[in-house]
Design an enzyme around this catalytic site. Structure first.
Site, PDB file in Angstrom:
ATOM      1  N   LYS A 205       8.524  16.089   5.980  1.00  0.00           N
ATOM      2  CA  LYS A 205       7.113  15.697   5.969  1.00  0.00           C
ATOM      3  C   LYS A 205       6.528  15.778   7.380  1.00  0.00           C
ATOM      4  CE  LYS A 205       8.497  11.823   4.337  1.00  0.00           C
ATOM      5  NZ  LYS A 205       8.727  10.493   3.780  1.00  0.00           N
ATOM      6  N   THR A 238      -2.218   3.591   5.586  1.00  0.00           N
ATOM      7  CA  THR A 238      -1.196   4.598   5.303  1.00  0.00           C
ATOM      8  C   THR A 238       0.189   3.967   5.102  1.00  0.00           C
ATOM      9  OG1 THR A 238      -0.793   4.858   7.653  1.00  0.00           O
ATOM     10  CG2 THR A 238      -2.341   6.405   6.644  1.00  0.00           C
ATOM     11  N   GLY A 240       3.336   2.734   3.554  1.00  0.00           N
ATOM     12  CA  GLY A 240       3.964   2.963   2.248  1.00  0.00           C
ATOM     13  C   GLY A 240       3.825   4.386   1.740  1.00  0.00           C
ATOM     14  N   THR A 241       3.266   5.282   2.573  1.00  0.00           N
ATOM     15  CA  THR A 241       3.061   6.666   2.123  1.00  0.00           C
ATOM     16  C   THR A 241       4.385   7.338   1.762  1.00  0.00           C
ATOM     17  OG1 THR A 241       1.374   6.705   3.825  1.00  0.00           O
ATOM     18  CG2 THR A 241       1.807   8.771   2.737  1.00  0.00           C
ATOM     19  N   GLY A 242       5.394   7.141   2.615  1.00  0.00           N
ATOM     20  CA  GLY A 242       6.690   7.798   2.386  1.00  0.00           C
ATOM     21  C   GLY A 242       7.351   7.286   1.111  1.00  0.00           C
ATOM     22  N   CYS A 243       7.330   5.954   0.916  1.00  0.00           N
ATOM     23  CA  CYS A 243       7.938   5.363  -0.297  1.00  0.00           C
ATOM     24  C   CYS A 243       7.209   5.897  -1.532  1.00  0.00           C
ATOM     25  CB  CYS A 243       7.806   3.841  -0.295  1.00  0.00           C
ATOM     26  SG  CYS A 243       8.452   3.054   1.167  1.00  0.00           S
TER      27      CYS A 243
END
Ligand SMILES: Cc1ncc(COP(=O)(O)OP(=O)(O)O)c(N)n1
Ligand SMILES: Cc1ncsc1CCOP(=O)(O)O
Ligand SMILES: [Mg+2]
Length: 523
Positions: A205, A238, A240-243
């Site tokens: 990412k 933003t 928590g975007t990865g989770c």
């Protein structure tokens, strides 16, 4: 646990339970199920709480195995309490021995002992896919899993993962040796090196890349790279975007998607959620959470599944051109998507209904597996019969409000507009986007008045709807179209520039590059 090429085999306990359930009553329904093995975030923006919200929003049941409890809010992580590995093991056993879990998704795995119990449980209770989000540092910079986990990740977890989703910092940490990842080329090289460690797919990412106007993620399947672009959304929310991305991939896999499609859907979901939540205020810190339930709350539910950015490179097929170049619609669509088309419309004016329907069904399958929407020109009946994502109609076709009542709230409806009045009406009737043109003279559509760049500008200004320009557009003039600089002009729709050409793939790639460059210049 061996890494399976596709679907993993079910353990005997699961098969027995399912068999007895299905014999109990015919009407019992298997629900797609994910278990997240991750840390709890008391602020509920990331971790277990985000994972459960995403899966619920995507219609998938989500069980939770908690590895650590964090005291956390929008200012950062105040403290972390690890759960004993034996207790993580107990939770895994409880869930995996009972529920019919399709996919395991991992987040914060804070110690090698916890990774070890996870691997033991997975070998005892195999699942169909393992999604590993190698969480190491929180958005606020707090270390959630230190370097002690790196060797077990590299040696034992990555080799059994179906996909890993590191950001550039996590990718660099996993690779070690002081690797720096600051460009898309370096992301590609990192994806390849990580793939060599064993996961079947890698998604690096690029949200944290410096100096990039787009958010670019690099996906590698062991053979091919895909660059997944989306506009950078400016917001504090933003956290928590990865989770969210990894859980959405897990949810889509649990529903039966292939990997590329799951990744594209997940990226779109994150973009829509970020966009929808960019102005909400939760907490007083710098890392606000976002709202995963946009579909339930959006006033105009019709527009919830449609991402206007999909209009960027809109490929419209033409039966005469495909015949002339001796290619099937299916091959034309495949090549356009491979070259970067972001939405497809089947405009087959001369096709017989039965033949068109069969081709449309094949195209729906291809588009769906690539996470690209497919619309049908004019023919609402064909769209319904092949379950296309929507329809494009003109001013002399079926009226938009009637199309809406036939297709329902979730399908995409585009309408052609040349004037301000038509643009106003499109909004009132419930269209999702406007196709406006012909911008330049074209031989593809006879007796079609050319409106020029001024006409296009007028339509854009008259409507809140996203607009795609059409008519006589190709590589040589696409930039002049995008330069009219109206915020709701989202892209160009082209027929001959892609399909009246020897190589659709090459032309699509070139046009995509031109559009990207013109967008970059405007930012
Ligand atoms: C994206 C897009 N915009 C406009 C058109 C033209 O539709 P219509 O006016 O109905 O003309 P035909 O395509 O049916 O000849 C379009 N197809 N797509
Ligand atoms: C369908 C349509 N609607 C307005 S112009 C046009 C034709 C666009 O074709 P081309 O991209 O080949 O000019
Ligand atoms: Mg039409």
């Amino acid at each position: 646990m061996q890494s399976l090429g596709g679907i993993r085999s079910w353990p005997a306990t699961y098969r027995a339970t399912t068999a007895s359930m299905t014999t109990t009553t015919e009407s019992m329904r298997k629900v797609a199920q994910v278990v997240t093995v991750a840390g709890s975030d008391s602020g509920a923006g990331a971790g277990i709480q985000a994972d459960i919200k995403v899966c619920s929003a995507r219609g998938v049941y989500c069980a939770s195995v908690i590895t650590a409890v964090t005291a956390q809010n929008t200012h950062g992580v105040q403290s972390v309490h690890l759960l004993p590995p034996e207790f993580v093991s107990e939770q895994l056993k409880s869930v995996l021995s009972d529920l019919q879990i399709d996919v395991v998704k991992t987040g914060m795995l804070p110690s090698p002992e916890i990774v070890d119990v996870l691997l033991q449980s997975l070998s005892e209770y195999p699942v169909r896919a393992l999604v590993v989000d190698p969480v190491m540092v929180s958005t606020s910079g707090h270390v959630l899993a230190g370097s002690s986990i790196l060797s077990i990740f590299r040696e034992r977890l990555l080799p059994v993962a179906d996909i890993i989703t590191p950001n550039v910092k996590e990718a660099a940490a996993l690779l070690g040796g002081g690797v720096r990842i600051q460009t898309v080329a370096q992301m590609r090289s990192a994806a390849k090196s990580l793939h060599d460690m064993g996961p079947r797919f890698v998604l690096v990412k690029g949200g944290d890349l410096p100096d990039s106007s787009d958010s670019v993620d690099v996906y590698f399947d062991g053979k091919e790279f895909h660059e997944l672009h989306s506009p950078r959304i400016t917001t504090r929310n933003t956290h928590g975007t990865g989770c969210t991305l990894a859980s959405c991939i897990a949810a889509e896999l649990a529903k039966g998607s292939n990997m590329l499609s799951a990744v594209k859907v997940a990226k779109r979901f994150v973009d829509s959620a970020l966009n929808y939540s960019k102005d909400i205020v939760i907490g007083s810190g710098m890392q606000g959470p976002f709202d995963h339930f946009l579909r339930l709350k959006k006033k105009d539910l019709r527009q919830s599944t449609f991402n206007p950015d999909d209009l960027f490179l809109y490929a419209v097929t033409d039966s005469r051109m495909n015949k002339k170049w001796n290619r099937s619609i299916v091959d034309a669509v495949k090549a356009a998507i491979e070259g970067g088309a972001t939405i497809i419309q089947l405009r087959e004016k001369e096709a017989e209904t039965r033949e068109f329907l069969e081709e449309a069904k094949s195209c729906v399958e291809i588009c769906r597996s690539n996470g690209v929407c497919l619309l049908i020109n004019d023919r609402v009946d064909i769209a319904l019969a092949c379950d296309a994502d929507g329809v494009h109609v003109g001013q002399s076709d079926m009226p938009v409000d009637l199309v809406r009542s036939l297709l329902g709230p979730d399908k995409i409806i585009g309408v052609s507009c040349k004037t301000e009045e038509q643009a106003h009406q499109a909004w009132k009737d419930g269209a999702d986007y406007i196709g406006s043109g012909g911008v330049f003279p074209t031989n593809t559509k006879a007796n079609n008045r050319t409106i020029g760049l001024d006409g296009l500008k007028e339509v854009c200004k008259a409507s809140k709807l996203p607009v795609v320009a059409i008519g006589g557009i190709g590589i040589s003039n696409a930039e002049s179209v995008m330069r009219i600089d109206e915020p709701n002009l989202k892209g160009v729709a082209v027929v001959s520039a892609l399909f009246d050409q020897q190589c659709v793939l090459t032309q699509a790639k070139k046009l995509h590059k031109t559009l990207r460059e013109s967008k970059r210049e405007q930012q």
